[in-house]
Structures are given as structure tokens and as C-alpha cells.
Design a protein around this motif. Structure first.
Motif, short mmCIF file in Angstrom:
data_model
loop_
_atom_site.label_atom_id
_atom_site.label_comp_id
_atom_site.label_asym_id
_atom_site.label_seq_id
_atom_site.Cartn_x
_atom_site.Cartn_y
_atom_site.Cartn_z
N THR A 100 0.86 -1.18 0.00
CA THR A 100 0.00 0.00 0.00
C THR A 100 0.90 1.24 0.00
O THR A 100 2.08 1.15 0.38
N THR A 137 -0.04 8.51 -6.63
CA THR A 137 -1.39 8.73 -6.12
C THR A 137 -1.91 10.08 -6.60
O THR A 137 -1.19 11.07 -6.56
N GLY A 161 -5.29 1.01 -6.26
CA GLY A 161 -5.86 1.32 -4.95
C GLY A 161 -6.83 2.48 -5.03
O GLY A 161 -6.60 3.45 -5.76
N THR A 163 -8.98 5.18 -2.49
CA THR A 163 -9.15 5.67 -1.12
C THR A 163 -10.38 6.54 -1.03
O THR A 163 -10.66 7.34 -1.92
N TYR A 169 -6.66 2.39 1.82
CA TYR A 169 -6.98 2.02 0.45
C TYR A 169 -7.63 0.64 0.39
O TYR A 169 -7.34 -0.23 1.21
#
Length: 209
Positions: A100, A137, A161, A163, A169
Motif C-alpha cells: 500500500t 497517487t 488502490g 481511497t 486504500y
């Protein structure tokens, strides 16, 4: 007739030039889901980047990548679309922490996305080690920000991922969004060391002659 010391500068210059030529001269693609020919991304499908006041609520996307060599990051490109609200997103480059996004290596604001998908770039930085996983990200930079991040047109999928709070996530195999990370390859320490040592030894030898 000139003595041997008079040849020192040209010889040292030649060796320095050899060291410099061994260094990378321009940025290359470290990782990319952008196509090399039209269409370079899928303008019909994408992921939402949402601020907390947008409906249905906060959302950001994280994508992992693993460089094949060690690099210094220089630039990133994203296929983005501005839908409404603040026209800005927060981009983070992070280390991996047990699969992660972990420690943030750098963060930048990407702004000015048009109202139709287009590539939007930013200058970035960071040192990447070959074989280690990293994360890019994209998060909303304001509560009212609503942007789209186009899917890639290559059919590339991966463990993306998502969020809903900016910190934790959930992961699933998705079609990956379109972006790239560009930079310069870092020379192997051994080759750089040998070049520098050779330069020093030559300088000492010529100076003593």
C-alpha cells in the motif's frame, strides 16, 4: 618541445567527457500506461477524483509501479479532465509499505486540466531503486474538486488502490488510468567509481611526470 604536463588539460578533459557521456542525457519512460500511437488513452472511460463535498464523497486513486533500473524522476504526465469545482489535484510519489502507499517521497499540485481529456504534465523529483515498488497517487486538492482520470487504451490492468478518506486504500484488479513517469537512469555505482578513480590516478601521474 612541450613537456608532458602541457598535455594534462586535454587528457583530463577527454576523460571527463567520457564520464559525462556515460551519464544519461535525456529523460526516458520509467513507467507508462500511455499509448505510443493514437489513441494514447481511453477518452470514454475513466476514474473520478472527488473532493469530500462532491457526490458520492471523497475519492482518490493510487497506482503501483516497479522500475527496472534505478532512476531520478523528472516529469509526470496524466490524462485528466476537469468536471467542476477547484481545478487542481494533489499528486504524490510514495514508497511501498506492505503493498500500500507508504512514506511520501514528494508531492505536487497538477492544475489547469481542460474540460475534455488531455495530457497534463508536472515537474517532479525523487530517486527510485531498481526492483522496488512505488506508488503514484492522485487525490483531490480541494473539497469541491471533481476531476476525471482517463483509463489507458492499452488494455493494461493492475492492482489499483482506491481511497475514500485519503489514507486507507482498498485494492482490486482494475483497468489502469493513463499516465507516465519520466526520468534519467542512474549509472551503476561501480562504473561511475572506476571513472572517477581513473581520472584521479591520471591526474596524479601526469602531475608527477
Amino acid at each position: 618541445m612541450p613537456n608532458r604536463k602541457s598535455y594534462m588539460k586535454p587528457l583530463l578533459f577527454a576523460l571527463c567527457a567520457g564520464v559525462i557521456c556515460a551519464m544519461p542525457s535525456r529523460a526516458v519512460a520509467i513507467y507508462s500506461t500511455l499509448g505510443s500511437s493514437f489513441p494514447v488513452y481511453d477518452a470514454s472511460h475513466g476514474e473520478l477524483i472527488l473532493g469530500s463535498s462532491a457526490q458520492p464523497g471523497y475519492e482518490g486513486i493510487a497506482v503501483p509501479f516497479t522500475p527496472s533500473a534505478s532512476y531520478k524522476v523528472a516529469f509526470m504526465d496524466f490524462a485528466l479532465l476537469h468536471l467542476s469545482g477547484t481545478n487542481a489535484a494533489l499528486v504524490e510519489l510514495s514508497q511501498d509499505s506492505s503493498g500500500t502507499p507508504g512514506a511520501i517521497m514528494g508531492s505536487w499540485i497538477v492544475a489547469g486540466a481542460p474540460n475534455a481529456y488531455a495530457e497534463v504534465g508536472l515537474i517532479a523529483s525523487g530517486n527510485l531503486t531498481a526492483g522496488q515498488q512505488y506508488w503514484v497517487t492522485v487525490l483531490p486538492d480541494a473539497n469541491d474538486a471533481i476531476l476525471g482520470w482517463a483509463n489507458n487504451s492499452l488494455g493494461a490492468t493492475g492492482n489499483m488502490g482506491v481511497t475514500f478518506n485519503g489514507s486507507t486504500y482498498t485494492f482490486e484488479d482494475y483497468t489502469l488510468p493513463a499516465f507516465d513517469v519520466l526520468g534519467d537512469e542512474v549509472p551503476e555505482p561501480s562504473s561511475l567509481t572506476f571513472s572517477v578513480v581513473g581520472l584521479v590516478l591520471l591526474a596524479r601521474r601526469l602531475w608527477r611526470s
